[in-house]
Design an enzyme around this catalytic site. Structure first.
Site, PDB file in Angstrom:
ATOM      1  N   HIS A  34       0.857  -1.179   0.000  1.00  0.00           N
ATOM      2  CA  HIS A  34       0.000   0.000   0.000  1.00  0.00           C
ATOM      3  C   HIS A  34       0.898   1.235   0.000  1.00  0.00           C
ATOM      4  O   HIS A  34       2.138   1.129  -0.063  1.00  0.00           O
ATOM      5  CB  HIS A  34      -0.947  -0.005   1.206  1.00  0.00           C
ATOM      6  CG  HIS A  34      -0.270  -0.256   2.513  1.00  0.00           C
ATOM      7  ND1 HIS A  34       0.585   0.657   3.106  1.00  0.00           N
ATOM      8  CD2 HIS A  34      -0.303  -1.315   3.369  1.00  0.00           C
ATOM      9  CE1 HIS A  34       1.033   0.188   4.245  1.00  0.00           C
ATOM     10  NE2 HIS A  34       0.524  -1.011   4.437  1.00  0.00           N
ATOM     11  N   HIS A  37       3.978   1.465   2.253  1.00  0.00           N
ATOM     12  CA  HIS A  37       5.207   0.830   1.766  1.00  0.00           C
ATOM     13  C   HIS A  37       5.916   1.739   0.760  1.00  0.00           C
ATOM     14  O   HIS A  37       7.145   1.882   0.791  1.00  0.00           O
ATOM     15  CB  HIS A  37       4.886  -0.513   1.089  1.00  0.00           C
ATOM     16  CG  HIS A  37       4.372  -1.558   2.025  1.00  0.00           C
ATOM     17  ND1 HIS A  37       3.065  -1.960   2.042  1.00  0.00           N
ATOM     18  CD2 HIS A  37       4.995  -2.295   2.976  1.00  0.00           C
ATOM     19  CE1 HIS A  37       2.893  -2.899   2.960  1.00  0.00           C
ATOM     20  NE2 HIS A  37       4.050  -3.115   3.543  1.00  0.00           N
ATOM     21  N   GLN A  61       7.405 -15.538  12.282  1.00  0.00           N
ATOM     22  CA  GLN A  61       7.004 -14.417  13.138  1.00  0.00           C
ATOM     23  C   GLN A  61       5.514 -14.405  13.430  1.00  0.00           C
ATOM     24  O   GLN A  61       4.997 -13.464  14.027  1.00  0.00           O
ATOM     25  CB  GLN A  61       7.456 -13.086  12.547  1.00  0.00           C
ATOM     26  CG  GLN A  61       6.768 -12.655  11.271  1.00  0.00           C
ATOM     27  CD  GLN A  61       7.438 -11.432  10.667  1.00  0.00           C
ATOM     28  OE1 GLN A  61       8.564 -11.489  10.181  1.00  0.00           O
ATOM     29  NE2 GLN A  61       6.750 -10.300  10.695  1.00  0.00           N
ATOM     30  N   GLU A 150       7.568   3.677  11.030  1.00  0.00           N
ATOM     31  CA  GLU A 150       7.430   3.874  12.467  1.00  0.00           C
ATOM     32  C   GLU A 150       6.116   3.315  13.015  1.00  0.00           C
ATOM     33  O   GLU A 150       5.933   3.285  14.229  1.00  0.00           O
ATOM     34  CB  GLU A 150       7.553   5.362  12.812  1.00  0.00           C
ATOM     35  CG  GLU A 150       8.962   5.892  12.634  1.00  0.00           C
ATOM     36  CD  GLU A 150       9.128   7.333  13.094  1.00  0.00           C
ATOM     37  OE1 GLU A 150       8.096   8.000  13.346  1.00  0.00           O
ATOM     38  OE2 GLU A 150      10.280   7.790  13.182  1.00  0.00           O
ATOM     39  N   ASP A 152       5.297   0.266  13.063  1.00  0.00           N
ATOM     40  CA  ASP A 152       5.800  -0.856  13.858  1.00  0.00           C
ATOM     41  C   ASP A 152       7.036  -0.371  14.622  1.00  0.00           C
ATOM     42  O   ASP A 152       8.163  -0.813  14.355  1.00  0.00           O
ATOM     43  CB  ASP A 152       6.122  -2.044  12.954  1.00  0.00           C
ATOM     44  CG  ASP A 152       4.885  -2.567  12.237  1.00  0.00           C
ATOM     45  OD1 ASP A 152       3.956  -3.031  12.919  1.00  0.00           O
ATOM     46  OD2 ASP A 152       4.840  -2.486  10.994  1.00  0.00           O
ATOM     47  N   GLN A 155       9.229  -2.942  16.391  1.00  0.00           N
ATOM     48  CA  GLN A 155      10.012  -3.702  15.416  1.00  0.00           C
ATOM     49  C   GLN A 155      11.206  -2.881  14.938  1.00  0.00           C
ATOM     50  O   GLN A 155      12.325  -3.410  14.814  1.00  0.00           O
ATOM     51  CB  GLN A 155       9.126  -4.075  14.226  1.00  0.00           C
ATOM     52  CG  GLN A 155       9.872  -4.724  13.074  1.00  0.00           C
ATOM     53  CD  GLN A 155       8.950  -5.114  11.939  1.00  0.00           C
ATOM     54  OE1 GLN A 155       8.307  -6.160  11.980  1.00  0.00           O
ATOM     55  NE2 GLN A 155       8.834  -4.277  10.933  1.00  0.00           N
ATOM     56  N   SER A 188      -1.418  -3.484   5.964  1.00  0.00           N
ATOM     57  CA  SER A 188      -1.899  -4.563   5.093  1.00  0.00           C
ATOM     58  C   SER A 188      -3.162  -5.203   5.662  1.00  0.00           C
ATOM     59  O   SER A 188      -4.032  -5.665   4.933  1.00  0.00           O
ATOM     60  CB  SER A 188      -0.799  -5.620   4.921  1.00  0.00           C
ATOM     61  OG  SER A 188       0.353  -5.040   4.359  1.00  0.00           O
TER      62      SER A 188
END
Length: 282
Positions: A34, A37, A61, A150, A152, A155, A188
């Protein structure tokens, strides 16, 4: 745009680019692409000679087999999005054997406790899976710079820690959250929501803005009560957690310290779809 479907072809491609002295920017994805990304590739294109994407739904994961099965996949659509963007020079679409040549299982990492906060509490082993796949992709793609959203944030912090501990020669760049017009953070997983529920979910962003307004004038326990009250009134939404944490350690706080940076983190389940968001607090 080159479409590369196995490790050997990638190695040959990377070797040629390195021989020409090209600086490589990279952003790995799990597909279902999307505009969020694409914002990563926009940043990469500004700072590198060559931009590489990857698409790989990493099995290690996912704590929930059903979540892995439901994860949206449409490789043809994703390739078309990347081609039409004009931002990406090559996309790597490995098979599981290219990433896990023996068995699809995670390495064990020590992220100095970052993995035990927030998402780590409900998803044991998740960040070992993230670290494993990202480390392997870095070793294969050999990027100079790598870009992560950012949204995530945990992560992003974990990948920075992994790169530091493994002493990998790549710079990690965080890219601000890309939001829909109504403020909903693009994800997503949003593809699994009906349009009216996407609109209703703007309450997540609106709540974070209220938290930022309340920050430093209202106690954190009171802020948490207010957030809980907001979501108690929302039909079909369940507040999984809300907290305010130190941006460096990711440890939850109940008190403001003037010399630290804080961020609000929230997870809301909307019609069975888990949405995460966060905001730096001014």
């Amino acid at each position: 745009m080159e479409v590369i479907k196995n490790k050997k072809v990638l190695q040959d491609f990377i070797e040629r680019q390195k021989e020409m002295g090209k600086k490589i920017g990279f952003a790995p994805t799990m597909g279902a692409l999307h505009k969020g990304h694409l914002s990563l590739y926009e940043e990469a294109a500004k700072e590198n000679d060559l931009v590489i994407s990857s698409i790989f739904v990493n099995p290690t994961q996912f704590n929930n087999a059903e979540d892995l099965e439901k994860y949206p996949r449409d490789i043809k659509r994703d390739i078309l999005i990347l081609e039409n963007s004009g931002l990406v020079d090559a996309v790597y679409i490995p098979e599981v054997i290219d990433i896990y040549p023996e068995k699809a299982e995670s390495k064990n990492y020590d992220f100095d406790g970052l993995e035990n906060e927030m998402e780590g509490k409900s998803r044991p082993g998740h960040f070992d899976g993230v670290g494993t796949v990202v480390e392997e992709l870095f070793r294969q793609v050999q990027p100079d710079n790598a870009y992560f959203g950012e949204k995530d944030f945990q992560q992003l912090a974990i990948i920075r820690k992994m790169v530091e501990k493994k002493q990998l020669p790549v710079k990690i760049k965080g890219v601000p959250i890309y939001r829909a017009e109504n403020g909903l953070a693009l994800s997503s997983r949003n593809q699994r929501l009906h349009e009216d529920r996407k609109e209703a979910s703007k309450i997540i962003y609106e709540t974070l803005n209220k938290v930022n307004d309340w920050f430093r004038t209202v106690t954190i326990p009171e802020i948490k009560e207010r957030v809980a009250d907001i979501f108690d009134q929302q039909k079909g939404m369940q507040l999984e957690y809300f907290l305010i944490a130190d941006e460096k350690t990711l440890q939850e706080t109940d008190f403001f310290y003037k010399d630290r940076n804080f961020r609000a983190f929230i997870v809301v389940v909307v019609d069975g779809v888990r949405l995460i968001d966060n905001m730096h607090l001014d």
